[in-house]
Design an enzyme around this catalytic site. Structure first.
Site, short mmCIF file in Angstrom:
data_model
loop_
_atom_site.label_atom_id
_atom_site.label_comp_id
_atom_site.label_asym_id
_atom_site.label_seq_id
_atom_site.Cartn_x
_atom_site.Cartn_y
_atom_site.Cartn_z
N CYS A 75 -2.57 5.89 17.42
CA CYS A 75 -2.32 5.68 18.86
C CYS A 75 -1.24 6.63 19.40
CB CYS A 75 -1.85 4.26 19.14
SG CYS A 75 -3.03 2.98 18.72
N HIS A 128 2.69 4.06 23.46
CA HIS A 128 2.44 3.00 22.50
C HIS A 128 2.92 1.66 23.07
CE1 HIS A 128 0.73 1.90 18.84
NE2 HIS A 128 1.82 1.71 18.13
CA LIG Z 1 -5.57 3.24 19.55
#
Ligand SMILES: [Ca+2]
Ligand SMILES: [Ca+2]
Length: 506
Positions: A75, A128
């Site tokens: 991510c 994030h």
């Molecule tokens: Ca992701």
């Protein structure tokens, strides 16, 4: 002399006229729709089980990219590289570390919009979801559905603790058997309005429906369809368990992989799958939960897109939809992401808005790193720093013949890389310890590793040229840093060497 002076004055006047013309032309608004772990399962992409009427409609209004690739398969590096325009192999951000600590001077796309007199809004998971990962510097307003979280560094705890849903629901057999965050459960329909993504979209509706005195940039990040897959019952009902199709699996698929990768698959990589299949109908139910979460996300994005279409901003807003990484649903017996196969690296990306062709799909290789430079060109933004992607404005205006591109995706530690072209996918692990070559056009399941075949030697040599030769060291190796919250803002500081409070694992 006089003549020269006259020319100079004339040029000045012309420049001034051009500046006035540029100023009076309204700049487009931009809405960036961010989703988490959503692979290519979009109804309009064809050949899959997803029911996504709203994203299908967006595809019909713009250009949908079926072969776009994330710059990294976690991510944070995917999102951070997209938002800063710096490739992971230059920043060293390959996994989930707070990159703003390492690149404080770097302008995110939101900062650049702000410098160009845009009003900048953000909400949900754009960077994030953990405290300290949002670059708040570029935002005039950043929404968090739980205001108390701002004082802890703007995390988005949409998983278990504050997902607004699972408190009343005991951990499912998935949460107990596979792992906590792999939970999958239908929740009562009336709880939909309480879900974190629903609330973020509620907030965004007010921005898109208003008339603004200057252009806006809105980045709206959904947490879904990232696991755990808690979604209202009605979205599960779209996918009866008996209709769920498992992904095709080739027997002995791993036989043509290097021993290094075979061992990787025997170990941790297939751990989730091995536990999952001990649950009755576990594999199908895990796909059902993922699809239900996709349809829930689609419904939320649909609310925003509908509001936009009725608003004064309808004609002058660029929309860019992207997912940070793809997702395995048991292909090669893998789950989630973090591999370098197509299933993880390939992400949907869709653009719509003024000047963008309608109802086209583009099947050539492009990168999420292209989003920053494309927005710079589309919105005439000034003052950008060096960027690693390329503007795809030409494709958005004329998505005909495929452009030859070589796209790189980084693995976890800066020593594994994928290279994608319109025709090939080449993977190089640990600087040559293992290699794979697949045909993008003829083998989309990536079953036939061609790397040892003599006839592809020169193809491989060419693709190898794109592997970064001196990639930045993983920036996780920086000394300990600590998140310091000051009211509603936060910063990362060097700690005294004792273990910091940062959390970089999920
Ligand atoms: Ca992701
Ligand atoms: Ca194989």
């Amino acid at each position: 002399m006089n003549l020269l002076k006259g020319v100079a004055c004339g040029s000045m006047a012309l420049l001034s006229m051009m500046a006035t013309a540029q100023k009076s032309e309204p700049k487009p608004n931009v809405i960036m729709l961010v989703v988490d772990d959503w692979n290519d399962m979009i109804g309009a992409f064809g050949g899959n089980q997803a029911i996504t009427p709203n994203i299908d409609k967006l595809c019909a209004e713009g250009v949908a990219f079926t072969h776009s690739y994330a710059a990294a398969t976690f991510c944070t590096p995917s999102r951070t590289s997209l938002m800063t325009g710096v490739a992971p192999w230059k920043s060293g951000c390959y996994a989930n570390q707070p990159q703003h600590y390492n690149m404080p001077e770097r302008k995110s796309i939101s900062t650049l919009f702000q410098e160009n007199d845009y009003k900048v809004y953000g909400g949900g998971k754009v960077y994030h979801h953990m405290p300290g990962f949002v670059d708040l510097r570029g935002y005039d307003e950043y929404f968090h559905w739980n205001p108390a979280q701002k004082k802890r560094g703007w995390g988005l705890f949409a998983w278990r603790d504050n997902a607004a849903t699972p408190k009343e629901i005991p951990a499912s057999d998935f949460g107990k058997t596979v792992y906590t965050n792999f939970d999958i459960a239908a929740i009562p329909n009336e709880l939909e309005k309480e879900m974190a993504d629903t609330k973020m979209i509620d907030w965004a509706l007010d921005i898109v429906k208003e008339e603004h005195d200057k252009p806006f940039f809105l980045s709206a990040g959904l947490y879904t369809p990232h696991k755990p897959n808690f979604a209202p019952q009605k979205y599960f009902d779209l996918y009866p368990i008996e209709d769920i199709q498992l992904p095709p699996i080739q027997e002995n698929d791993t036989a043509d992989l290097a021993p290094y990768i075979q061992n990787f698959l025997k170990g941790k990589a297939n751990h989730t799958h091995n536990k999952l299949i001990t649950i009755e109908n576990g594999w199908k139910r895990a796909i059902q939960g993922y699809l239900a979460a996709i349809s829930y996300a689609d419904a939320q994005l649909g609310r925003l897109l509908d509001e936009l279409s009725k608003s004064p901003n309808a004609e002058n807003t660029i929309i860019v939809f992207w997912s940070d990484n793809g997702y395995h649903l048991g292909e090669k017996y893998c789950w989630a992401k973090h591999t370098l196969w197509e299933r993880t690296a390939n992400v949907p990306m869709i653009w719509a808005g003024p000047g963008i062709k309608k109802n086209k799909q583009y099947h050539g290789a492009v990168s999420l790193l292209d989003i920053y430079p494309t927005l710079v060109e589309q919105c005439g933004l000034k003052g950008s720093q060096e960027l690693d992607g390329e503007s795809i404005t030409g494709i958005l205006e004329k998505p005909g013949k495929l452009v030859d591109r070589t796209i790189v995706t980084a693995g976890k530690n800066g020593d594994d890389f994928s290279v994608f072209t319109n025709e090939w996918h080449y993977i190089n692990y640990k600087f040559g310890r293992a290699e794979e070559l697949y045909s993008v056009t003829k083998d989309n399941h990536e079953w036939n590793n061609l790397v040892l075949k003599e006839e592809y030697k020169s193809v491989i040599e060419d693709l190898k040229q794109a592997i970064p030769t001196n990639p930045a060291k993983p920036s996780l190796q920086v000394p300990n840093i600590r998140l310091v919250c000051e009211g509603e803002s936060f910063k990362w500081v060097k700690s005294d060497g004792k273990k910091g409070k940062r959390k970089n694992k999920k």
